[in-house]
Design a protein around this motif. Structure first.
Motif, PDB file in Angstrom:
ATOM      1  N   LEU A  90      13.844   8.232  -6.530  1.00 57.48           N
ATOM      2  CA  LEU A  90      12.963   7.123  -6.154  1.00 57.48           C
ATOM      3  C   LEU A  90      13.437   6.481  -4.848  1.00 57.48           C
ATOM      4  O   LEU A  90      12.632   6.222  -3.940  1.00 57.48           O
ATOM      5  CB  LEU A  90      12.920   6.089  -7.274  1.00 57.48           C
ATOM      6  N   LEU A  91      14.736   6.231  -4.723  1.00 57.50           N
ATOM      7  CA  LEU A  91      15.256   5.662  -3.476  1.00 57.50           C
ATOM      8  C   LEU A  91      14.996   6.595  -2.302  1.00 57.50           C
ATOM      9  O   LEU A  91      14.621   6.146  -1.207  1.00 57.50           O
ATOM     10  CB  LEU A  91      16.762   5.404  -3.590  1.00 57.50           C
ATOM     11  N   ARG A  92      15.198   7.873  -2.496  1.00 60.07           N
ATOM     12  CA  ARG A  92      15.018   8.839  -1.415  1.00 60.07           C
ATOM     13  C   ARG A  92      13.552   8.929  -0.985  1.00 60.07           C
ATOM     14  O   ARG A  92      13.250   9.161   0.183  1.00 60.07           O
ATOM     15  CB  ARG A  92      15.551  10.207  -1.838  1.00 60.07           C
ATOM     16  N   CYS A  93      12.639   8.720  -1.921  1.00 55.79           N
ATOM     17  CA  CYS A  93      11.210   8.697  -1.572  1.00 55.79           C
ATOM     18  C   CYS A  93      10.883   7.459  -0.746  1.00 55.79           C
ATOM     19  O   CYS A  93      10.133   7.523   0.235  1.00 55.79           O
ATOM     20  CB  CYS A  93      10.353   8.728  -2.835  1.00 55.79           C
ATOM     21  N   ILE A 138       6.657  12.497  -1.364  1.00 56.40           N
ATOM     22  CA  ILE A 138       6.030  12.353  -2.672  1.00 56.40           C
ATOM     23  C   ILE A 138       4.852  13.332  -2.788  1.00 56.40           C
ATOM     24  O   ILE A 138       4.281  13.757  -1.785  1.00 56.40           O
ATOM     25  CB  ILE A 138       5.568  10.917  -2.935  1.00 56.40           C
ATOM     26  N   ASN A 139       4.506  13.662  -4.032  1.00 58.55           N
ATOM     27  CA  ASN A 139       3.363  14.542  -4.276  1.00 58.55           C
ATOM     28  C   ASN A 139       2.054  13.774  -4.374  1.00 58.55           C
ATOM     29  O   ASN A 139       0.992  14.277  -4.000  1.00 58.55           O
ATOM     30  CB  ASN A 139       3.578  15.355  -5.557  1.00 58.55           C
ATOM     31  N   SER A 140       2.122  12.545  -4.901  1.00 60.52           N
ATOM     32  CA  SER A 140       0.924  11.716  -4.980  1.00 60.52           C
ATOM     33  C   SER A 140       1.337  10.255  -5.088  1.00 60.52           C
ATOM     34  O   SER A 140       2.497   9.940  -5.357  1.00 60.52           O
ATOM     35  CB  SER A 140       0.059  12.111  -6.186  1.00 60.52           C
ATOM     36  N   GLY A 141       0.342   9.366  -4.881  1.00 59.61           N
ATOM     37  CA  GLY A 141       0.611   7.938  -4.916  1.00 59.61           C
ATOM     38  C   GLY A 141       0.820   7.379  -3.520  1.00 59.61           C
ATOM     39  O   GLY A 141       0.588   8.064  -2.507  1.00 59.61           O
ATOM     40  N   GLU A 142       1.264   6.134  -3.454  1.00 60.91           N
ATOM     41  CA  GLU A 142       1.475   5.465  -2.173  1.00 60.91           C
ATOM     42  C   GLU A 142       2.718   4.588  -2.234  1.00 60.91           C
ATOM     43  O   GLU A 142       3.071   4.061  -3.295  1.00 60.91           O
ATOM     44  CB  GLU A 142       0.285   4.554  -1.827  1.00 60.91           C
ATOM     45  N   ILE A 143       3.354   4.434  -1.087  1.00 59.28           N
ATOM     46  CA  ILE A 143       4.426   3.452  -0.937  1.00 59.28           C
ATOM     47  C   ILE A 143       4.044   2.550   0.230  1.00 59.28           C
ATOM     48  O   ILE A 143       3.880   3.019   1.358  1.00 59.28           O
ATOM     49  CB  ILE A 143       5.792   4.111  -0.685  1.00 59.28           C
ATOM     50  N   ILE A 144       3.869   1.269  -0.083  1.00 53.17           N
ATOM     51  CA  ILE A 144       3.489   0.279   0.919  1.00 53.17           C
ATOM     52  C   ILE A 144       4.715  -0.565   1.234  1.00 53.17           C
ATOM     53  O   ILE A 144       5.307  -1.174   0.345  1.00 53.17           O
ATOM     54  CB  ILE A 144       2.352  -0.632   0.418  1.00 53.17           C
ATOM     55  N   GLN A 187       5.842  -2.048  -2.209  1.00 52.72           N
ATOM     56  CA  GLN A 187       4.939  -1.723  -3.308  1.00 52.72           C
ATOM     57  C   GLN A 187       4.944  -0.208  -3.525  1.00 52.72           C
ATOM     58  O   GLN A 187       4.539   0.555  -2.644  1.00 52.72           O
ATOM     59  CB  GLN A 187       3.517  -2.192  -2.998  1.00 52.72           C
ATOM     60  N   ILE A 188       5.420   0.181  -4.674  1.00 52.07           N
ATOM     61  CA  ILE A 188       5.422   1.596  -5.057  1.00 52.07           C
ATOM     62  C   ILE A 188       4.283   1.791  -6.039  1.00 52.07           C
ATOM     63  O   ILE A 188       4.263   1.183  -7.108  1.00 52.07           O
ATOM     64  CB  ILE A 188       6.766   1.989  -5.687  1.00 52.07           C
ATOM     65  N   LYS A 189       3.308   2.617  -5.673  1.00 54.96           N
ATOM     66  CA  LYS A 189       2.067   2.695  -6.432  1.00 54.96           C
ATOM     67  C   LYS A 189       1.852   4.093  -7.014  1.00 54.96           C
ATOM     68  O   LYS A 189       1.474   5.035  -6.309  1.00 54.96           O
ATOM     69  CB  LYS A 189       0.873   2.328  -5.543  1.00 54.96           C
ATOM     70  N   ASN A 190       2.148   4.227  -8.299  1.00 54.29           N
ATOM     71  CA  ASN A 190       1.801   5.424  -9.077  1.00 54.29           C
ATOM     72  C   ASN A 190       2.253   6.715  -8.402  1.00 54.29           C
ATOM     73  O   ASN A 190       1.502   7.676  -8.298  1.00 54.29           O
ATOM     74  CB  ASN A 190       0.289   5.458  -9.320  1.00 54.29           C
ATOM     75  N   ILE A 191       3.513   6.743  -7.953  1.00 55.57           N
ATOM     76  CA  ILE A 191       3.976   7.926  -7.227  1.00 55.57           C
ATOM     77  C   ILE A 191       4.495   8.997  -8.183  1.00 55.57           C
ATOM     78  O   ILE A 191       5.026   8.716  -9.249  1.00 55.57           O
ATOM     79  CB  ILE A 191       5.046   7.589  -6.175  1.00 55.57           C
TER      80      ILE A 191
END
Length: 248
Positions: free
Chosen positions: A45-48, A55-61, A5-9
């Motif tokens: 995006l893949l590298r994040c 990332i500067n903001s958001g979440e990756i679950i 889940q990539i959330k508003n990054i």
């Protein structure tokens, strides 16, 4: 819950906004292909997701865990989030077998004999059994890339990230690499793929995600995206490829 889940990054490089509020879910067993013009944020995006860029903001679950939280042990996370680059990244002083079994032996503490057996099985599956003792300098570009894929697969990743893995290959070598990816997709491997190979994207993707200027512009099935794009920007992008192919 989706596997990823990539959330508003967001991700900035100085004043340049590489990713601007990107949100995307990837289900287990799904193949998602990222398309878009150069510089749109696909590889970033893949590298994040793999922790190579912060990332500067958001979440990756991932698998229910917030991997962008402070204190994340990326060494452990990368055991389950594999990544293959366009530049192979094979160790030149190690032969094919040694390149493949290095991580399972050192990171997962897999016994050498077990790692060798699995490497042999994977190499046979992609038609490279005869190259098991070869060094990277003795391989073609396509063979190197197939070895790089096997090196990731032997770690049993929950998801595999493929970043333009055919970009550095001659046209005749592209097919052999894409055939391996197709077999992975049919076998249920979760894949998040960045590619410029439009025909391949049509065949392999469950969903196509089109990005432009750091934003997701459109998410569609391959049939919808390539035949009935929802946005003017996607249609313009596809028309460029149609024009290029018509003039080859």
């Amino acid at each position: 819950m989706a596997l990823l889940q990539i959330k508003n990054i967001t991700k900035n490089f100085g004043d340049v906004v590489a990713l601007d509020g990107v949100s995307l879910d990837v289900e287990a067993g799904e193949v998602v292909v990222l398309l878009g013009p150069s510089g749109c944020g696909k590889s970033t995006l893949l590298r994040c997701v793999n922790g190579l860029e912060e990332i500067n903001s958001g979440e990756i679950i991932f698998d229910g865990n917030n991997i962008t939280a402070s204190g994340t042990d990326w060494r452990l996370v990368r055991q389950k989030i594999g990544m293959v680059f366009q530049s192979y990244e094979l160790f030149p002083h190690l032969n094919v077998l040694e390149n493949i079994i290095l991580s399972p032996k050192k990171v997962l503490k897999v016994p050498a004999e077990k790692a060798v057996r699995e490497a042999e099985t994977l190499l046979a599956r992609i038609g490279l059994s005869d190259k098991i003792k070869a060094f990277p300098r003795e391989l073609s570009g396509g063979q190197k890339q197939r070895v790089a894929i096997v090196r990731s697969l032997i770690m049993h990743p929950r998801i595999l990230l493929l970043d333009e893995i055919t970009a550095a290959l001659d046209p005749e070598m592209v097919r052999e690499v894409l055939d391996v990816v197709l077999k992975l997709a049919k076998g249920g491997q979760t894949l998040l793929i960045v590619t410029h190979e439009m025909e391949f994207a049509k065949v392999v993707a469950d969903r196509v995600v089109f990005l432009d200027k750091g934003k997701i512009v459109e998410i569609s099935t391959p049939h919808e995206f390539f035949n009935e794009p929802k946005t003017e920007r996607a249609e313009k992008f596809l028309n460029i490829f149609k024009f290029d192919n018509a003039n080859i």
